[in-house]
Design a protein around this motif. Sequence first.
Motif, PDB file in Angstrom:
ATOM      1  N   THR A   1      79.675 127.545  -6.670  1.00  0.00           N
ATOM      2  CA  THR A   1      79.078 128.761  -7.227  1.00  0.00           C
ATOM      3  C   THR A   1      78.575 128.450  -8.624  1.00  0.00           C
ATOM      4  N   SER A   2      77.676 129.251  -9.112  1.00  0.00           N
ATOM      5  CA  SER A   2      77.114 129.014 -10.438  1.00  0.00           C
ATOM      6  C   SER A   2      77.063 130.320 -11.223  1.00  0.00           C
ATOM      7  N   GLN A   3      77.081 130.176 -12.510  1.00  0.00           N
ATOM      8  CA  GLN A   3      76.947 131.321 -13.400  1.00  0.00           C
ATOM      9  C   GLN A   3      76.118 130.890 -14.588  1.00  0.00           C
ATOM     10  N   ARG A   4      75.098 131.641 -14.904  1.00  0.00           N
ATOM     11  CA  ARG A   4      74.264 131.328 -16.058  1.00  0.00           C
ATOM     12  C   ARG A   4      74.757 132.106 -17.272  1.00  0.00           C
ATOM     13  N   LEU A   5      75.001 131.401 -18.360  1.00  0.00           N
ATOM     14  CA  LEU A   5      75.374 132.036 -19.615  1.00  0.00           C
ATOM     15  C   LEU A   5      74.153 131.980 -20.530  1.00  0.00           C
ATOM     16  N   ALA A   6      73.568 133.112 -20.772  1.00  0.00           N
ATOM     17  CA  ALA A   6      72.304 133.120 -21.506  1.00  0.00           C
ATOM     18  C   ALA A   6      72.067 134.466 -22.165  1.00  0.00           C
ATOM     19  N   GLY A   7      71.201 134.435 -23.153  1.00  0.00           N
ATOM     20  CA  GLY A   7      70.738 135.640 -23.806  1.00  0.00           C
ATOM     21  C   GLY A   7      69.251 135.507 -24.066  1.00  0.00           C
ATOM     22  N   ALA A   8      68.724 136.412 -24.845  1.00  0.00           N
ATOM     23  CA  ALA A   8      67.290 136.397 -25.125  1.00  0.00           C
ATOM     24  C   ALA A   8      66.905 135.240 -26.045  1.00  0.00           C
ATOM     25  N   ASP A   9      67.871 134.711 -26.809  1.00  0.00           N
ATOM     26  CA  ASP A   9      67.602 133.615 -27.731  1.00  0.00           C
ATOM     27  C   ASP A   9      68.894 132.822 -27.932  1.00  0.00           C
ATOM     28  N   ARG A  10      68.845 131.813 -28.787  1.00  0.00           N
ATOM     29  CA  ARG A  10      70.008 130.942 -29.003  1.00  0.00           C
ATOM     30  C   ARG A  10      71.201 131.694 -29.590  1.00  0.00           C
TER      31      ARG A  10
END
Length: 216
Positions: free
Chosen positions: A7-16
């Motif tokens: 399984t995968s999970q992306r950890l992200a936001g609009a910017d750094r």
Amino acid sequence: NVNRDITSQRLAGADRFSTAVAIARRGFTGSSTGSQWGGIRHVIIASGEDRAAADPLSAAGLCWAYDAPLMLVSSSNTPSQVKAAVKEIASQAGGTVTIHIVGGSVSVPDARYNDLKAYVGGSGTLRKHRVAGPDRFSTAAAIARDMKAQKGTPSTVLIANGADNTKFFDALALSPIAAQNGYPIVPVSATSVPGASESILREFKPTTVIIGGGPN
């Protein structure tokens, strides 16, 4: 064939900046959106600007020393996601939360701490602790000494090119080792060992030195 159990999970936001907060939430709450921080009492703040990219890499060891998340700001702005996360941490800490600022006042001005203090308001008490030197090598040395003061002298240090921004990826790859094991990152250049870094090696007398990157 790809293993269907993965399984995968992306950890992200609009910017750094918001991505760093999402990573911190996942690491300390178990969820990228959760607000329960487990009563942590320390937060590491470093510059998220390209010109100061060496500072957050060296800061990995502070995350180990204080069991603290790392969040990023710019010299001119404290992102709303960072303010919200620090307010949550302060409201749940049950006491003073220390904001450890990595780097000098040009990279992270006192105004960024003042932003956090004003935003947190009555929901918690903050105090400031700056870990810095006149340049990236001295800042890394200050971080190493802070780690030593908290947990004792490490037997291992990590060496990476800290002078050439195009070779920061080696230090980046070493940073999880620093955060997991409490090994300070001691930056050097390809042609010399800066005085601040040499002083750490002489002072700590490590039995093991791990070099990240090839001979070039």
